[in-house]
Design a protein around this motif. Structure first.
Motif, mmCIF file in Angstrom:
data_model
loop_
_atom_site.group_PDB
_atom_site.id
_atom_site.type_symbol
_atom_site.label_atom_id
_atom_site.label_comp_id
_atom_site.label_asym_id
_atom_site.label_seq_id
_atom_site.Cartn_x
_atom_site.Cartn_y
_atom_site.Cartn_z
ATOM 1 N N PHE A 201 0.818 -1.211 0.000
ATOM 2 C CA PHE A 201 0.000 0.000 0.000
ATOM 3 C C PHE A 201 0.851 1.260 0.000
ATOM 4 O O PHE A 201 0.447 2.289 -0.577
ATOM 5 N N ILE A 211 -4.314 -1.495 -7.076
ATOM 6 C CA ILE A 211 -3.707 -2.750 -6.632
ATOM 7 C C ILE A 211 -4.522 -3.928 -7.127
ATOM 8 O O ILE A 211 -5.759 -3.891 -7.142
ATOM 9 N N ASP A 212 -3.826 -4.988 -7.537
ATOM 10 C CA ASP A 212 -4.465 -6.267 -7.881
ATOM 11 C C ASP A 212 -3.648 -7.354 -7.193
ATOM 12 O O ASP A 212 -2.505 -7.607 -7.562
ATOM 13 N N VAL A 233 -7.459 -0.690 2.741
ATOM 14 C CA VAL A 233 -8.273 -0.016 1.726
ATOM 15 C C VAL A 233 -9.059 1.122 2.362
ATOM 16 O O VAL A 233 -9.099 2.250 1.841
ATOM 17 N N VAL A 242 -9.018 -1.470 -5.803
ATOM 18 C CA VAL A 242 -8.361 -2.738 -5.451
ATOM 19 C C VAL A 242 -9.154 -3.908 -6.016
ATOM 20 O O VAL A 242 -10.387 -3.936 -5.944
ATOM 21 N N VAL A 270 -14.346 -3.130 -3.448
ATOM 22 C CA VAL A 270 -13.270 -4.016 -3.888
ATOM 23 C C VAL A 270 -13.854 -4.999 -4.893
ATOM 24 O O VAL A 270 -14.915 -5.574 -4.649
#
Length: 399
Positions: A201, A211-212, A233, A242, A270
């Motif tokens: 992060f 982000i994945d 998150v 994400v 998400v």
């Protein structure tokens, strides 16, 4: 693919509801879809012959840098553990002469030929290869830029904290053109989920990237990691930025614990990715959709050292999603197709997508009665339009 005309008029095609329409494409975008659409001036006219009109397909999760597509058969004798596969692949790529640029280009062209016009690929970043594989895929992205809308994920396949120097390499990858930051099993691979997620992060915040994360971790371990992820998150305001790929733990937890996690995933926007593997637990597709979670599909690896399976055809992946989730009704098979079209575009953040005026003109024509029929039969692609250009006809690329 040298056809540079980005204005086309498609006549006599059918929407999913059966309505026969025409499509006006101007400067690479859909100008209008309807019954009484006027052809653009001097645009070539294509008679669809009553074929079914679909949006260009979206591959939400693959690894084009490591594919063995089109090469001699790879004899798979790797051990059963995740770490076995990681180590075996890293060594094979170092010693076999595998070329990430050549292979990623071959697979990208095969994807386009079968109707995929948007693609998210994870590219290995590690202390052995450094940015070599990224360089190869960046070259492919540039070659395909007018045809295939590609997102590149900088992915620490061999782990991050356990290989000192990887964090810095991931930062370099993001600075040099990767679109998304990847991550992998913070507990079982890195051995310290708190430190691993903190580093992930922090990088995402520094480079302002989404982000994945590959989360293969099972059951309670996976749930623990997922809770830590969701905490970050929320704390860092990364709602809607994400994706959790695989999320096997969500298919194995007790219902009460699972539903609490799903409610929080929905609240934080998400997204979830599944390849619908037959041998692992999978997140509950319909329940996720009912809760408002974007859940979409991808092939994962295709013909690589991890697995001999996979083809660059998103209609086949939709069919496999349908089989894994026991989707039999026609309306349920529409859900499977949504996983490789609208939901995938939404989950990956691809803009200007869909069968609507103003969207980028990414279209596929198939001889099928319905969307469900197309998913099950996977007919040859009669026509593929990408970014307003005809790029494939009757299952072959247009040169």
């Amino acid at each position: 693919m040298t056809n540079m005309n980005r204005s086309v008029y498609l006549s006599n095609v059918r929407l999913a509801d059966g309505q026969r329409v025409s499509v006006s494409i101007v400067d690479g975008h859909i100008e209008s879809i309807g019954v009484q659409v006027v052809a653009p001036h001097d645009a070539p006219i294509e008679d669809g012959g009553g074929a079914l009109l679909l949006p260009g397909f979206v591959e939400g999760h693959t690894h084009i840098d490591k594919s063995n597509w089109g090469r001699p058969w790879y004899r798979n004798e790797v051990g059963p553990l995740l770490t076995d596969r990681i180590s075996n692949e890293r060594e094979w790529r170092k010693t076999s002469g595998h070329d990430a640029a050549e292979q990623s280009l071959a697979l990208s062209r095969a994807f386009v030929q079968a109707g995929t016009t948007r693609l998210r690929t994870h590219v290995d970043i590690d202390t052995d290869a450094r940015l070599r594989y990224l360089d190869g895929v960046l070259a492919t992205k540039e070659t395909m830029r007018d045809t295939l809308d590609m997102q590149i994920v900088a992915f620490p396949q061999s782990g991050m904290l356990i290989r000192p120097g990887t964090v810095e390499l991931l930062g370099d990858a993001l600075a040099q053109g990767a679109d998304v930051l990847g991550a992998l099993d913070p507990a079982l691979i890195d051995g310290d989920p708190v430190a691993s997620l903190n580093a992930t992060f922090a990088l995402a915040e520094r480079y302002r990237k989404p982000i994945d994360i590959h989360l293969h971790e099972p059951g309670e371990i996976g749930a623990f990691t997922l809770k830590l992820l969701l905490d970050r998150v929320e704390a860092m305001g990364m709602q809607g930025q994400v994706v959790v790929s695989h999320g096997f733990c969500l298919g194995a937890l007790p219902e009460r614990e699972r539903d609490a996690l799903l409610d929080r995933i929905a609240h934080l926007r998400v997204a979830l990715l599944t390849s619908a593997p037959p041998s692992r637990p999978v997140p509950p597709l319909k329940l996720c959709r009912d809760k408002g979670i974007t859940m979409f599909g991808g092939n994962d690896g295709i013909r690589d050292t991890w697995s001999p399976y996979g083809v660059p055809d998103m209609l086949e992946r939709a069919m496999l999603i349908g089989m894994r989730y026991d989707l039999r009704r026609d309306d349920d098979l529409m859900i499977a197709f949504d996983c490789v079209s609208d939901a995938a575009a939404r989950g990956c953040g691809f803009a200007d997508y869909g069968l609507r005026a103003g969207a980028r003109a990414d279209l596929v024509l198939v001889d099928a009665e319905t969307v469900a029929h197309a998913v099950v039969a996977r007919p040859k692609r009669k026509l593929v339009v990408a970014n307003g250009r005809i790029v494939a006809r009757d299952g072959a690329l247009v040169s």
